[in-house]
Design a protein around this motif. Structure first.
Motif, PDB file in Angstrom:
ATOM      1  N   VAL A  65       0.501   8.606   2.271  1.00  0.00           N
ATOM      2  CA  VAL A  65      -0.164   9.163   3.193  1.00  0.00           C
ATOM      3  C   VAL A  65      -0.279  10.063   4.593  1.00  0.00           C
ATOM      4  O   VAL A  65       0.594   9.137   5.136  1.00  0.00           O
ATOM      5  CB  VAL A  65      -1.702   8.263   3.252  1.00  0.00           C
ATOM      6  CG1 VAL A  65      -2.318   8.300   3.750  1.00  0.00           C
ATOM      7  CG2 VAL A  65      -2.128   7.886   2.007  1.00  0.00           C
ATOM      8  N   PRO A  90       8.247  11.718  -3.041  1.00  0.00           N
ATOM      9  CA  PRO A  90       9.473  11.298  -4.344  1.00  0.00           C
ATOM     10  C   PRO A  90       9.273   9.799  -4.296  1.00  0.00           C
ATOM     11  O   PRO A  90       8.918   8.879  -5.091  1.00  0.00           O
ATOM     12  CB  PRO A  90      10.284  11.786  -4.916  1.00  0.00           C
ATOM     13  CG  PRO A  90      10.597  11.924  -2.827  1.00  0.00           C
ATOM     14  CD  PRO A  90       9.599  12.977  -2.312  1.00  0.00           C
ATOM     15  N   VAL A 123      -1.275  10.823   7.814  1.00  0.00           N
ATOM     16  CA  VAL A 123      -1.976  12.014   8.988  1.00  0.00           C
ATOM     17  C   VAL A 123      -2.033  12.524   9.717  1.00  0.00           C
ATOM     18  O   VAL A 123      -0.750  12.808  11.092  1.00  0.00           O
ATOM     19  CB  VAL A 123      -2.492  10.603   9.767  1.00  0.00           C
ATOM     20  CG1 VAL A 123      -3.543  10.977  11.159  1.00  0.00           C
ATOM     21  CG2 VAL A 123      -2.536   9.655   9.467  1.00  0.00           C
ATOM     22  N   GLY A 142       0.597  -1.734   0.212  1.00  0.00           N
ATOM     23  CA  GLY A 142      -0.019  -0.209   0.229  1.00  0.00           C
ATOM     24  C   GLY A 142       1.262   1.302  -0.156  1.00  0.00           C
ATOM     25  O   GLY A 142       1.780   0.973   0.157  1.00  0.00           O
ATOM     26  N   PRO A 143       0.318   2.263   0.208  1.00  0.00           N
ATOM     27  CA  PRO A 143       1.201   3.579   0.334  1.00  0.00           C
ATOM     28  C   PRO A 143       2.000   3.778   1.549  1.00  0.00           C
ATOM     29  O   PRO A 143       1.360   2.748   2.708  1.00  0.00           O
ATOM     30  CB  PRO A 143       0.037   4.658   0.534  1.00  0.00           C
ATOM     31  CG  PRO A 143      -1.188   4.134   1.071  1.00  0.00           C
ATOM     32  CD  PRO A 143      -1.150   2.775   0.160  1.00  0.00           C
ATOM     33  N   LEU A 144       3.183   4.447   1.586  1.00  0.00           N
ATOM     34  CA  LEU A 144       3.394   4.773   2.298  1.00  0.00           C
ATOM     35  C   LEU A 144       2.919   5.397   3.431  1.00  0.00           C
ATOM     36  O   LEU A 144       1.795   6.484   3.199  1.00  0.00           O
ATOM     37  CB  LEU A 144       4.972   6.133   2.025  1.00  0.00           C
ATOM     38  CG  LEU A 144       6.336   5.465   1.396  1.00  0.00           C
ATOM     39  CD1 LEU A 144       6.913   6.125   0.880  1.00  0.00           C
ATOM     40  CD2 LEU A 144       7.137   4.543   2.450  1.00  0.00           C
ATOM     41  N   VAL A 145       3.075   5.429   5.109  1.00  0.00           N
ATOM     42  CA  VAL A 145       1.810   6.032   5.678  1.00  0.00           C
ATOM     43  C   VAL A 145       2.722   6.934   6.908  1.00  0.00           C
ATOM     44  O   VAL A 145       3.643   6.431   7.405  1.00  0.00           O
ATOM     45  CB  VAL A 145       1.065   5.014   6.800  1.00  0.00           C
ATOM     46  CG1 VAL A 145       0.404   6.108   7.384  1.00  0.00           C
ATOM     47  CG2 VAL A 145       0.340   4.628   5.760  1.00  0.00           C
ATOM     48  N   SER A 178      -6.419  13.619   7.051  1.00  0.00           N
ATOM     49  CA  SER A 178      -5.533  13.368   6.784  1.00  0.00           C
ATOM     50  C   SER A 178      -5.312  13.517   5.049  1.00  0.00           C
ATOM     51  O   SER A 178      -6.286  14.195   4.186  1.00  0.00           O
ATOM     52  CB  SER A 178      -5.613  11.253   6.174  1.00  0.00           C
ATOM     53  OG  SER A 178      -5.551  11.505   7.955  1.00  0.00           O
ATOM     54  N   LEU A 179      -3.546  13.577   4.291  1.00  0.00           N
ATOM     55  CA  LEU A 179      -3.609  14.462   3.113  1.00  0.00           C
ATOM     56  C   LEU A 179      -3.050  12.718   2.036  1.00  0.00           C
ATOM     57  O   LEU A 179      -1.606  12.405   2.828  1.00  0.00           O
ATOM     58  CB  LEU A 179      -2.651  15.519   3.466  1.00  0.00           C
ATOM     59  CG  LEU A 179      -3.493  16.100   2.485  1.00  0.00           C
ATOM     60  CD1 LEU A 179      -3.488  17.583   2.679  1.00  0.00           C
ATOM     61  CD2 LEU A 179      -1.957  16.318   1.045  1.00  0.00           C
ATOM     62  N   GLY A 180      -3.541  12.752   1.563  1.00  0.00           N
ATOM     63  CA  GLY A 180      -3.247  11.596   0.562  1.00  0.00           C
ATOM     64  C   GLY A 180      -2.899  11.864  -1.233  1.00  0.00           C
ATOM     65  O   GLY A 180      -3.791  11.950  -1.912  1.00  0.00           O
ATOM     66  N   ASN A 181      -1.598  11.569  -1.498  1.00  0.00           N
ATOM     67  CA  ASN A 181      -2.098  11.000  -2.824  1.00  0.00           C
ATOM     68  C   ASN A 181      -0.156  10.392  -3.907  1.00  0.00           C
ATOM     69  O   ASN A 181       0.408  10.233  -2.624  1.00  0.00           O
ATOM     70  CB  ASN A 181      -1.970  12.452  -3.610  1.00  0.00           C
ATOM     71  CG  ASN A 181      -0.982  13.469  -3.252  1.00  0.00           C
ATOM     72  OD1 ASN A 181       0.130  13.518  -3.641  1.00  0.00           O
ATOM     73  ND2 ASN A 181      -0.987  15.005  -2.919  1.00  0.00           N
ATOM     74  N   ASP A 182      -0.224  11.038  -5.198  1.00  0.00           N
ATOM     75  CA  ASP A 182       1.049  10.040  -5.909  1.00  0.00           C
ATOM     76  C   ASP A 182       1.464  11.066  -5.663  1.00  0.00           C
ATOM     77  O   ASP A 182       3.096  10.650  -6.214  1.00  0.00           O
ATOM     78  CB  ASP A 182       0.828   9.375  -6.634  1.00  0.00           C
ATOM     79  CG  ASP A 182       0.077  10.452  -7.434  1.00  0.00           C
ATOM     80  OD1 ASP A 182      -0.425  11.012  -7.965  1.00  0.00           O
ATOM     81  OD2 ASP A 182      -0.761   9.834  -8.958  1.00  0.00           O
ATOM     82  N   TRP A 188       3.443   6.812  -3.652  1.00  0.00           N
ATOM     83  CA  TRP A 188       1.650   7.089  -3.575  1.00  0.00           C
ATOM     84  C   TRP A 188       2.221   7.403  -2.096  1.00  0.00           C
ATOM     85  O   TRP A 188       2.672   6.494  -1.177  1.00  0.00           O
ATOM     86  CB  TRP A 188       1.183   6.295  -3.172  1.00  0.00           C
ATOM     87  CG  TRP A 188      -0.764   6.594  -3.573  1.00  0.00           C
ATOM     88  CD1 TRP A 188      -0.752   6.337  -5.013  1.00  0.00           C
ATOM     89  CD2 TRP A 188      -1.296   7.012  -2.944  1.00  0.00           C
ATOM     90  NE1 TRP A 188      -2.128   7.552  -5.181  1.00  0.00           N
ATOM     91  CE2 TRP A 188      -2.526   7.392  -4.222  1.00  0.00           C
ATOM     92  CE3 TRP A 188      -2.032   7.356  -2.119  1.00  0.00           C
ATOM     93  CZ2 TRP A 188      -4.122   7.709  -3.983  1.00  0.00           C
ATOM     94  CZ3 TRP A 188      -3.192   7.758  -1.551  1.00  0.00           C
ATOM     95  CH2 TRP A 188      -3.953   8.346  -2.296  1.00  0.00           C
TER      96      TRP A 188
END
Lengths: 245, 245
Positions: free
Chosen positions: B106, B101, B108, B21-24, B93-97, B104
């Motif tokens: 996210v 760098p 919190v 999944g995305p980095l969190v 929360s803010l998440g995008n690709d 993707w």
DNA sequence: GCAATAGTGTCTTTTAGACAGTATCCA
DNA sequence: TGGATACTGTCTAAAAGACACTATTGC
């Protein structure tokens, strides 16, 4: 730690597969009004974990196709209701090591408001989803912590209704002031004074007249019809409504 | 898809390493008041990406040690300020690709309010962190989208100050009403009427008297001292403050 | 006394609550 | 005409804005 000389060099050697973080999902609490009840859209899970239980529409981010979190939420909303850009906003995120048996997981919760009518036809084609009155959620076998998520979204809905015109989003347009007041009352779960309500809404100049209609029962005086004016979604009242302080 | 007969069986075969999944991350915008300015705590990144740029304290979830997202935020806060349980709440929360760098991602976002004094000593031991006036953030080389995160937290701060007593959290106790009004004004970035301010705060009965003190400059009438009453953090005013509608 | 800071009196304005009253439709 | 629904008039109450006023201190 590492000794790369430039960011480009660092990124060249960076392999995201070595990162192992929490599961991330986006869930959407979609509300509507139907048969004088506030309802929330739930889907019955077809897969483990929590197979057979009721859950909010949601799932993993499509990292190839979703530009951002909002896009993921919007995709989920459209998949289940066929509706596109109504009210859809982030509520909060919830993450811990207990909410999902697969391990540490984070969900970004959104809430959406949609008028019931435009979803009706589409919903027939979505066999695993149905509208449930929010009061019934306690009785259902809910997946994960989704009962808590619904409550969080419900709270936000109630609070925001007290200082915005959020409820316009659950009505098909045009609507009467009486219909709008009913929507407010159902979303806030309280009774409002008719005169105060109308004064507040009309003084704010956030509605535009749009003709008039005969009353729902056929009997009674025809009511004026309104549609939200441009920018009305952004209107913030300086005072919360419906508090008999 | 799969054909497990029970949730236990499913989980037995579930391997979270197959999930990608995305980095969190969790980032915390920590604010304080010092020298009549609203300041935010920033750390200079020592590693790629964005090495050398200024960033909010934050990082990955410690899935072994952090019970939930709040615990991660609290750990970050304590690491950098030495302070534990002041005001710490989730913003969004803010998440995008595009924001990181590495792909993707996210985050919190939390915000915290701390009085300056108790952090001063500890901060000397944290060499990479310092307080920056929020107005200066535009001039700094910021990492990722952290300038936008700060603005989001700043907006929340401003809005919430208008209908709560949030600013009590940036003052050391006890404090005078004048100090509290100054805190309100700095957090809201506006001037408030003295009489209206005092009436509002005192009528709400959210402060307890705690003696009196000689004025800061040595000259002038001594001021009454106050501490927040129990439950004051939860007090919500029915009307927003500081709007010359 | 003066400067400086703390705190009050009081009038106006805004907006919600209460609730009784009027208006317009159908049968 | 009566029932039903839509809409208004108007009084009261709560709380903010404005701003001039008084109070208490050190010098």
């Amino acid at each position: 730690m590492s000794s790369w000389q430039s960011e480009a060099e660092f990124l060249e050697h960076y392999d995201s597969r070595h990162y192992s973080g929490p599961l991330v999902s986006v869930d959407v609490a979609i509300f509507t009004l139907h048969e004088a009840q506030l309802k929330v859209l739930l889907v019955q899970r077809g897969e483990f974990p929590c197979k057979g239980r009721w859950a909010l529409p949601g799932g993993f981010i499509n990292m190839g196709g979703d530009a951002d979190l909002y896009a993921t939420a919007r995709r989920k909303l459209k998949d289940k209701t066929g509706v596109d850009a109504p009210l859809l906003e982030q509520v909060c995120s919830l993450g811990n090591d207990a909410r999902d048996p697969r391990g540490w997981s984070v969900t970004v919760l959104y809430m959406a408001l949609v008028p019931w009518a435009p979803t009706a036809e589409f919903m027939e084609s979505v066999t695993d989803a149905r509208w449930w009155p929010v009061q019934w959620v306690d009785e259902l076998a809910m997946a994960f912590d989704h009962a808590a998520l619904i409550e969080a979204a419900r709270d936000r809905l109630k609070n925001k209704t007290a200082y915005t015109v959020l409820p316009v989003h659950v009505l098909k347009r045009p609507f009467t002031l009486t219909q709008l007041q009913n929507a407010f009352e159902l979303l806030m779960d309280t009774q409002l004074e008719k005169k105060s309500f109308r004064r507040r809404i009309l003084n704010a100049k956030i509605l535009e007249e749009a003709g008039e209609a005969s009353p729902e029962g056929g009997r009674g005086r025809p009511a004026a019809l309104y549609v939200p004016a441009r920018g009305s979604e952004k209107h913030l009242f300086a005072r919360v409504f419906g508090e008999t302080a």
